[in-house]
Design a protein around this motif. Structure first.
Motif, PDB file in Angstrom:
ATOM      1  N   GLN A   8      12.834  18.233 -11.305  1.00  9.95           N
ATOM      2  CA  GLN A   8      13.691  18.229 -10.112  1.00  9.95           C
ATOM      3  C   GLN A   8      12.991  17.517  -8.958  1.00  9.95           C
ATOM      4  O   GLN A   8      13.596  16.731  -8.227  1.00  9.95           O
ATOM      5  N   ASP A   9      11.679  17.765  -8.799  1.00 12.93           N
ATOM      6  CA  ASP A   9      10.922  17.122  -7.717  1.00 12.93           C
ATOM      7  C   ASP A   9      10.735  15.633  -7.985  1.00 12.93           C
ATOM      8  O   ASP A   9      10.679  14.824  -7.051  1.00 12.93           O
ATOM      9  N   VAL A  10      10.622  15.271  -9.261  1.00 11.89           N
ATOM     10  CA  VAL A  10      10.504  13.850  -9.610  1.00 11.89           C
ATOM     11  C   VAL A  10      11.772  13.112  -9.187  1.00 11.89           C
ATOM     12  O   VAL A  10      11.714  12.027  -8.593  1.00 11.89           O
ATOM     13  N   GLN A  11      12.931  13.689  -9.483  1.00  7.70           N
ATOM     14  CA  GLN A  11      14.195  13.065  -9.082  1.00  7.70           C
ATOM     15  C   GLN A  11      14.299  12.940  -7.571  1.00  7.70           C
ATOM     16  O   GLN A  11      14.783  11.933  -7.045  1.00  7.70           O
ATOM     17  N   LEU A  12      13.838  13.969  -6.864  1.00  6.43           N
ATOM     18  CA  LEU A  12      13.883  13.936  -5.402  1.00  6.43           C
ATOM     19  C   LEU A  12      13.031  12.800  -4.855  1.00  6.43           C
ATOM     20  O   LEU A  12      13.464  12.056  -3.954  1.00  6.43           O
ATOM     21  N   LEU A  13      11.824  12.628  -5.391  1.00  2.00           N
ATOM     22  CA  LEU A  13      10.945  11.564  -4.905  1.00  2.00           C
ATOM     23  C   LEU A  13      11.518  10.187  -5.228  1.00  2.00           C
ATOM     24  O   LEU A  13      11.459   9.260  -4.409  1.00  2.00           O
ATOM     25  N   ILE A  14      12.077  10.026  -6.431  1.00  3.16           N
ATOM     26  CA  ILE A  14      12.690   8.738  -6.783  1.00  3.16           C
ATOM     27  C   ILE A  14      13.836   8.424  -5.824  1.00  3.16           C
ATOM     28  O   ILE A  14      14.013   7.270  -5.399  1.00  3.16           O
ATOM     29  N   HIS A  15      14.602   9.444  -5.485  1.00  6.41           N
ATOM     30  CA  HIS A  15      15.702   9.253  -4.537  1.00  6.41           C
ATOM     31  C   HIS A  15      15.173   8.774  -3.191  1.00  6.41           C
ATOM     32  O   HIS A  15      15.711   7.841  -2.578  1.00  6.41           O
ATOM     33  N   ARG A  16      14.096   9.397  -2.714  1.00 10.18           N
ATOM     34  CA  ARG A  16      13.530   9.025  -1.413  1.00 10.18           C
ATOM     35  C   ARG A  16      12.955   7.608  -1.443  1.00 10.18           C
ATOM     36  O   ARG A  16      13.121   6.831  -0.501  1.00 10.18           O
TER      37      ARG A  16
ATOM     38  N   LEU B 161       0.828  -1.203   0.000  1.00 11.23           N
ATOM     39  CA  LEU B 161       0.000   0.000   0.000  1.00 11.23           C
ATOM     40  C   LEU B 161       0.867   1.261   0.000  1.00 11.23           C
ATOM     41  O   LEU B 161       0.533   2.251  -0.663  1.00 11.23           O
ATOM     42  N   GLN B 162       1.967   1.207   0.722  1.00 10.11           N
ATOM     43  CA  GLN B 162       2.877   2.353   0.733  1.00 10.11           C
ATOM     44  C   GLN B 162       3.447   2.607  -0.650  1.00 10.11           C
ATOM     45  O   GLN B 162       3.574   3.754  -1.094  1.00 10.11           O
ATOM     46  N   LEU B 163       3.801   1.515  -1.337  1.00 10.24           N
ATOM     47  CA  LEU B 163       4.356   1.650  -2.684  1.00 10.24           C
ATOM     48  C   LEU B 163       3.327   2.259  -3.633  1.00 10.24           C
ATOM     49  O   LEU B 163       3.655   3.105  -4.468  1.00 10.24           O
ATOM     50  N   GLN B 164       2.047   1.825  -3.504  1.00 14.00           N
ATOM     51  CA  GLN B 164       1.002   2.399  -4.348  1.00 14.00           C
ATOM     52  C   GLN B 164       0.833   3.892  -4.102  1.00 14.00           C
ATOM     53  O   GLN B 164       0.669   4.684  -5.040  1.00 14.00           O
ATOM     54  N   GLU B 165       0.879   4.286  -2.826  1.00 13.59           N
ATOM     55  CA  GLU B 165       0.739   5.710  -2.488  1.00 13.59           C
ATOM     56  C   GLU B 165       1.912   6.517  -3.027  1.00 13.59           C
ATOM     57  O   GLU B 165       1.725   7.615  -3.566  1.00 13.59           O
ATOM     58  N   ASP B 166       3.117   5.982  -2.927  1.00 15.98           N
ATOM     59  CA  ASP B 166       4.282   6.676  -3.454  1.00 15.98           C
ATOM     60  C   ASP B 166       4.217   6.798  -4.975  1.00 15.98           C
ATOM     61  O   ASP B 166       4.626   7.815  -5.551  1.00 15.98           O
TER      62      ASP B 166
ATOM     63  N   SER C 248      13.818   5.113  -3.451  1.00 14.62           N
ATOM     64  CA  SER C 248      14.884   4.109  -3.557  1.00 14.62           C
ATOM     65  C   SER C 248      15.537   3.859  -2.202  1.00 14.62           C
ATOM     66  O   SER C 248      15.930   2.730  -1.882  1.00 14.62           O
ATOM     67  N   LYS C 249      15.638   4.894  -1.407  1.00 19.10           N
ATOM     68  CA  LYS C 249      16.202   4.745  -0.068  1.00 19.10           C
ATOM     69  C   LYS C 249      15.224   4.025   0.867  1.00 19.10           C
ATOM     70  O   LYS C 249      15.612   3.188   1.686  1.00 19.10           O
ATOM     71  N   LYS C 250      13.940   4.334   0.707  1.00 17.05           N
ATOM     72  CA  LYS C 250      12.893   3.785   1.577  1.00 17.05           C
ATOM     73  C   LYS C 250      12.709   2.287   1.391  1.00 17.05           C
ATOM     74  O   LYS C 250      12.501   1.534   2.341  1.00 17.05           O
ATOM     75  N   TYR C 251      12.777   1.821   0.136  1.00 16.02           N
ATOM     76  CA  TYR C 251      12.484   0.417  -0.157  1.00 16.02           C
ATOM     77  C   TYR C 251      13.742  -0.390  -0.489  1.00 16.02           C
ATOM     78  O   TYR C 251      13.661  -1.440  -1.137  1.00 16.02           O
ATOM     79  N   LYS C 252      14.879   0.106  -0.047  1.00 19.26           N
ATOM     80  CA  LYS C 252      16.146  -0.539  -0.379  1.00 19.26           C
ATOM     81  C   LYS C 252      16.192  -1.985   0.101  1.00 19.26           C
ATOM     82  O   LYS C 252      16.684  -2.875  -0.608  1.00 19.26           O
ATOM     83  N   ASP C 253      15.685  -2.250   1.284  1.00 18.28           N
ATOM     84  CA  ASP C 253      15.728  -3.610   1.853  1.00 18.28           C
ATOM     85  C   ASP C 253      14.543  -4.463   1.430  1.00 18.28           C
ATOM     86  O   ASP C 253      14.660  -5.683   1.321  1.00 18.28           O
ATOM     87  N   VAL C 254      13.386  -3.823   1.177  1.00 15.44           N
ATOM     88  CA  VAL C 254      12.160  -4.577   0.864  1.00 15.44           C
ATOM     89  C   VAL C 254      12.133  -5.001  -0.599  1.00 15.44           C
ATOM     90  O   VAL C 254      11.816  -6.150  -0.932  1.00 15.44           O
ATOM     91  N   PHE C 255      12.456  -4.075  -1.507  1.00 13.44           N
ATOM     92  CA  PHE C 255      12.453  -4.365  -2.939  1.00 13.44           C
ATOM     93  C   PHE C 255      13.822  -4.022  -3.528  1.00 13.44           C
ATOM     94  O   PHE C 255      13.983  -3.008  -4.220  1.00 13.44           O
TER      95      PHE C 255
ATOM     96  N   LEU D  17       4.234  10.164  -7.174  1.00 18.56           N
ATOM     97  CA  LEU D  17       5.180  10.360  -8.264  1.00 18.56           C
ATOM     98  C   LEU D  17       4.458  10.805  -9.532  1.00 18.56           C
ATOM     99  O   LEU D  17       4.900  11.737 -10.226  1.00 18.56           O
ATOM    100  N   ALA D  18       3.327  10.161  -9.829  1.00 22.20           N
ATOM    101  CA  ALA D  18       2.555  10.530 -11.013  1.00 22.20           C
ATOM    102  C   ALA D  18       2.028  11.957 -10.890  1.00 22.20           C
ATOM    103  O   ALA D  18       2.034  12.731 -11.863  1.00 22.20           O
ATOM    104  N   ARG D  19       1.575  12.324  -9.683  1.00 20.61           N
ATOM    105  CA  ARG D  19       1.046  13.668  -9.460  1.00 20.61           C
ATOM    106  C   ARG D  19       2.117  14.733  -9.715  1.00 20.61           C
ATOM    107  O   ARG D  19       1.874  15.742 -10.366  1.00 20.61           O
ATOM    108  N   ILE D  20       3.328  14.486  -9.210  1.00 19.46           N
ATOM    109  CA  ILE D  20       4.413  15.450  -9.396  1.00 19.46           C
ATOM    110  C   ILE D  20       4.859  15.494 -10.860  1.00 19.46           C
ATOM    111  O   ILE D  20       5.139  16.562 -11.406  1.00 19.46           O
TER     112      ILE D  20
END
Length: 392
Positions: free
Chosen positions: A24-32, A5-10, A34-41, A14-17
């Motif tokens: 620039q904001d798209v890159q920032l969100l992708i960065h966040r 569910l968290q991934l769907q919300e993110d 990738s850091k958030k789901y580093k261990d899960v996915f 991302l689509a909204r931005i």
């Protein structure tokens, strides 16, 4: 909320931005993400990091930026930003500590892929503090030149709308515009728009402006660089300090910095430049870089007007600018004589210090090290006796 569910919300965010057209904001969100789901996915995050690494560079035709007009105030139609043209190739004269901090910032920008691979991002915000004329704006120009980016400067005269409610919107327009560009943004005189909110003399609308500014700084993407400068750090709201990742305090130049500036400005125009820089570093003690440059430019103009070498006008120049105490004038007179730039008689004419006093100060200076050496070589007998008695 589980990972799915968290991934769907993110993804929705991302689509909204992305639909707002803010890369620039798209890159920032992708960065966040990738850091958030580093261990899960791990596979997904590895792919996202690869995309960030392979994102088109400034020179790539895929990164063509829209020729957007500069934002303007709706009432005055004045542009809210100005673009500083003409880069600064020569490194500013900085203290050792400040030089190291700025090199760290530049190194982070030049090695951004290495940082992204570790879930880090380069410093995105810097605060310059210090009195006027010490090189804050000059350093911002140099950073922009080193990063090969244009420098956008917030025009405070235009952003402060006659309708206070619109000033916050102007701030948003400026920062949104800068986020969409590959640039360095300079908010000069930050204290004018980020004053302490506990100041009872300020009206409520200006306090709300500080809140707007803090929100915009929080949302600033790491792909851009935001620099703010202030001559009055004591006026800043305490919350402003926490928003900046790097804080650099500029001070008036010391003796070595003054000598470097003199040599840079007068190179090839004065013989015995090392000696002159020594004397001028004494004269200019406590002055800012801009004050020193202004006065030396005046001396150069005087020499040009009278068609004489610069060295011929320097004694009179020193006489006019030597606003010193009696003891300081004696030190200057001795310095002028010892440097070999002028005779003892001329040193007397420049400083008003008598030749007898100059000779007396010279003798005192020569005798001091001799006395210290004699004491060191021949310790008092009493001290030796005392030490011998203590052993027994």
């Amino acid at each position: 909320m589980n990972e799915s569910l968290q991934l769907q919300e993110d993804f929705r965010q991302l689509a909204r931005i992305a639909l707002t057209g803010r890369p620039q904001d798209v890159q920032l969100l992708i960065h966040r993400v990738s850091k958030k789901y580093k261990d899960v996915f791990p596979q997904m995050t590895e792919g996202l990091v690869s995309l960030l690494r392979e994102s088109p560079s400034r020179s790539s035709p895929l990164r063509k930026q829209m020729d957007m007009p500069l934002p303007v105030d709706l009432d005055s139609r004045l542009q809210l930003l100005r673009i500083e043209t003409g880069g600064l190739e020569e490194e500013p004269i900085l203290s050792t500590d400040n030089g190291k901090l700025l090199q760290q910032v530049l190194s982070e920008r030049r090695n951004v892929n290495s940082l992204i691979g570790l879930g880090l991002h380069p410093s995105k915000s810097i605060l310059f503090t210090g009195p006027p004329g010490v090189g804050k704006t000059l350093t911002a120009r140099w950073i922009a030149t080193q990063l090969e980016r244009p420098l956008l400067v917030l025009d405070l005269a235009a952003v402060m709308s006659s309708y206070l409610g619109r000033t916050g919107n102007n701030i948003r327009h400026v920062l949104d515009y800068a986020k969409s560009r590959d640039c360095v943004l300079l908010l000069d005189e930050l204290d004018a728009i980020a004053k302490r909110r506990d100041d009872n003399s300020e009206i409520g609308e200006l306090k709300r402006l500080v809140t707007v500014l803090l929100q915009e700084i929080d949302d600033w993407p790491p792909s851009g660089l935001l620099i703010a400068a202030t001559n009055h750090p004591d006026l800043l709201d305490p919350a402003v300090w926490r928003r900046f990742e790097v804080i650099i305090d500029f001070d008036k130049p010391g003796k070595e910095q003054i000598k470097m500036l003199v040599k840079r400005l007068l190179n090839g125009q004065l013989i015995h430049l090392d000696n002159w820089s020594e004397v001028l570093s004494y004269i200019f003690s406590g002055k800012s870089y801009s004050e020193i440059e202004r006065q030396l430019t005046l001396a150069r103009k005087t020499a040009a007007i009278h068609s004489v070498p610069l060295g011929e006008v320097m004694p009179d120049f020193i006489n006019q600018n030597a606003n010193l105490s009696r003891a300081e004038k004696q030190e200057l007179a001795l310095l002028l004589e010892e440097s070999g730039l002028v005779s003892q008689r001329r040193a007397n004419e420049i400083t008003g210090v008598s030749r007898d006093t100059i000779r007396k100060r010279r003798n005192e200076k020569q005798q001091k090290p001799v006395k210290k050496a004699a004491i060191k070589r021949n310790p008092p007998k009493k001290a030796v006796k005392k030490k011998t008695a203590s052993r027994s």
